[in-house]
Write an enzyme that holds these catalytic residues in place. Structure first.
Site, PDB file in Angstrom:
ATOM      1  N   LYS A   1     -12.525  -1.746   0.157  1.00 23.98           N
ATOM      2  CA  LYS A   1     -11.784  -0.884  -0.771  1.00 23.98           C
ATOM      3  C   LYS A   1     -12.538  -0.843  -2.116  1.00 23.98           C
ATOM      4  O   LYS A   1     -13.586  -0.225  -2.189  1.00 23.98           O
ATOM      5  CB  LYS A   1     -10.327  -1.358  -0.882  1.00 23.98           C
ATOM      6  CG  LYS A   1      -9.567  -1.078   0.429  1.00 23.98           C
ATOM      7  CD  LYS A   1      -8.087  -1.374   0.373  1.00 23.98           C
ATOM      8  CE  LYS A   1      -7.402  -0.860   1.639  1.00 23.98           C
ATOM      9  NZ  LYS A   1      -6.772  -1.917   2.448  1.00 23.98           N
TER      10      LYS A   1
ATOM     11  N   HIS B   1      -5.672  -4.538  -1.963  1.00 26.68           N
ATOM     12  CA  HIS B   1      -5.563  -3.372  -2.853  1.00 26.68           C
ATOM     13  C   HIS B   1      -5.641  -3.771  -4.327  1.00 26.68           C
ATOM     14  O   HIS B   1      -5.342  -2.966  -5.199  1.00 26.68           O
ATOM     15  CB  HIS B   1      -4.228  -2.645  -2.630  1.00 26.68           C
ATOM     16  CG  HIS B   1      -4.260  -1.677  -1.495  1.00 26.68           C
ATOM     17  ND1 HIS B   1      -4.931  -0.473  -1.550  1.00 26.68           N
ATOM     18  CD2 HIS B   1      -3.711  -1.732  -0.255  1.00 26.68           C
ATOM     19  CE1 HIS B   1      -4.783   0.175  -0.414  1.00 26.68           C
ATOM     20  NE2 HIS B   1      -4.044  -0.572   0.401  1.00 26.68           N
TER      21      HIS B   1
ATOM     22  N   SER C   1       0.795  -1.230   0.000  1.00 26.29           N
ATOM     23  CA  SER C   1       0.000   0.000   0.000  1.00 26.29           C
ATOM     24  C   SER C   1       0.827   1.279   0.000  1.00 26.29           C
ATOM     25  O   SER C   1       0.342   2.325  -0.393  1.00 26.29           O
ATOM     26  CB  SER C   1      -0.948  -0.006   1.183  1.00 26.29           C
ATOM     27  OG  SER C   1      -0.213  -0.118   2.379  1.00 26.29           O
TER      28      SER C   1
END
Ligand code: PLP
Length: 404
Positions: A251, A220, A192
């Site tokens: 996310k 992610h 990240s």
């Protein structure tokens, strides 16, 4: 000293160096453009990669979910907190990732905490045993904490240098003749702070060669990486070849909450018995479950969303470099703009907010000393006009601070 004084002293000690600045609250829903202090600003700091956080189809699914299945289930899964939709979502995730089965958690943090200890701390019928875990140095805090829960008497824990497959191989080779019950290699799919992708093709090969279990947290990456948004395995040509995948639903997939572990059906069946954050924590609420299903359906049916994200990312990466900023190269919508000094990152993010861009600086201890940066996160929710507006602000602020 009482604890309040101790905490006050500690807070003032870390004030300048590494406290999180007080947050800048949004007065609107999350989106490509948000309202802050009554002003419209371009959002470049959210994990809202696909714009699902406030997508009309996703919102509608959440509302319908409440209408049909209520607000909360008031139970853990194994008592009376499993609705048909929980099972449906688990199936959908398995199919999307090309895995056998899936188990939901309240978050990916909980999923990661629930994974390692539940396997390594149990004898599984053996009188004596020892396991080994090999973990990337830059893995997410939830993996680190998950591994902390493994008893050190029975778990040999080793950290390999970030994305350094040669180092990992060295460690595995040195342990080759040890009689480990299980060897687990753990990595983030995308890291990240850097936006880089783990060397998965190589990791799959190494895991196979050393008979290790490959664990990938793709928080992610699902909905982001790969032509169909299936994540880093798709991007690296090893879709369906990872032993254990974990991820968040907080996310790209709606951005609300929830996490999961996907893997072999025996693993999932075992985790339903032994994973403590699953057994002893409440079920995901119906609104979230229904919204996540809608998000996966959208992503499956309409590849233009992930394509838009990828096009936006390529455009931003090209243009921000053309302005003269130093970025970490790559393909992911996390685009770190490297500045060096923490104070510069702080001042520039404040100036950018004034100029209409919401972006956050990161500095030590979140990233190494002297590597302070602004972390851009691109979204499919951004129009080209939004991105151009942000680029103008970067040019203006970058010149003012003599960065470009
Ligand atoms: C965001 C993130 C998590 C935490 O996910 P939550 O569902 O918010 O708990 C875990 N792992 C990685 C790699 C992440 O990026």
């Amino acid at each position: 000293m009482n604890y309040v004084d101790l905490l006050t002293a500690e807070l003032s000690r870390i004030q300048d160096a590494n406290t999180f600045k007080r947050e800048t609250p949004l007065e609107s829903a999350q989106g490509g453009v948000v309202t802050v202090n009554g002003k419209q600003v371009v959002m470049l700091a959210a994990n809202n990669y696909l714009g699902m956080s406030n997508h009309p189809v996703v919102r509608k699914a959440a509302i319908e979910g409440i209408k049909k299945y209520g607000y909360g289930v008031a139970s853990v899964r194994f008592i009376c907190g499993t609705q048909t939709i929980h099972l449906e979502l688990e199936k959908k995730i398995s199919r999307f990732l090309g895995m056998e089965d899936t188990i939901l958690f309240s978050s990916c943090f909980a999923a990661n905490e629930g994974f390692f200890a539940s396997i390594t701390n149990e004898k599984l019928g053996l009188a004596e045993y020892q396991d080994a875990i090999y973990t990337d140095k830059l893995n997410h805090a939830s993996i680190i904490d998950g591994i902390r829960l493994c008893k050190s008497e029975t778990t040999d824990k080793k950290i390999y240098n970030h994305a350094d497959v040669a180092h990992l191989e060295q460690l595995l080779e040195a342990d080759k003749d040890k009689n480990f019950r299980m060897r687990i290699i753990a990595t983030d799919g995308v890291f990240s702070m850097e936006g880089d992708i783990a060397p998965l093709a190589k990791l799959v090969e190494i895991a196979h060669r050393y008979q290790a279990i490959l664990f990938v947290d793709d928080s992610h990456a699902v909905g982001v990486c790969g032509k169909r948004g299936r994540g880093t395995p798709e991007a690296c040509g090893v879709h369906g070849k990872i032993d254990v995948m974990t991820g968040t639903l907080g996310k790209a997939i709606g951005g609300a909450a929830g996490g999961y572990i996907s893997g072999k059906k025996e693993l999932v069946a075992y985790l339903r018995q032994k994973s403590r954050p699953y057994t002893f924590s409440n079920s995901l609420p119906p609104a979230i479950v229904c919204a996540c299903m809608a998000a996966f359906d959208l992503l499956t049916k309409d590849l233009s969303i992930v394509r838009k994200l990828q096009d936006n990312t390529a455009y931003f990466r090209k243009e921000i470099k053309a302005l003269g900023f130093t970025i970490l190269d790559g393909t992911h919508p996390i685009v770190p703009i490297m500045l060096g000094e923490a104070s510069l990152a702080q001042d520039m993010s404040a100036a950018l907010l004034k100029a209409g861009v919401y972006i956050k600086g990161l500095w030590f201890p979140v990233v190494p000393k002297g590597e302070a940066r602004l972390r851009t996160q691109i979204s499919a929710a951004l129009s080209k006009k939004d991105i151009d507006r942000a680029l103008n602000a970067f040019e203006h602020v970058g010149k003012k601070f003599n960065v470009i």
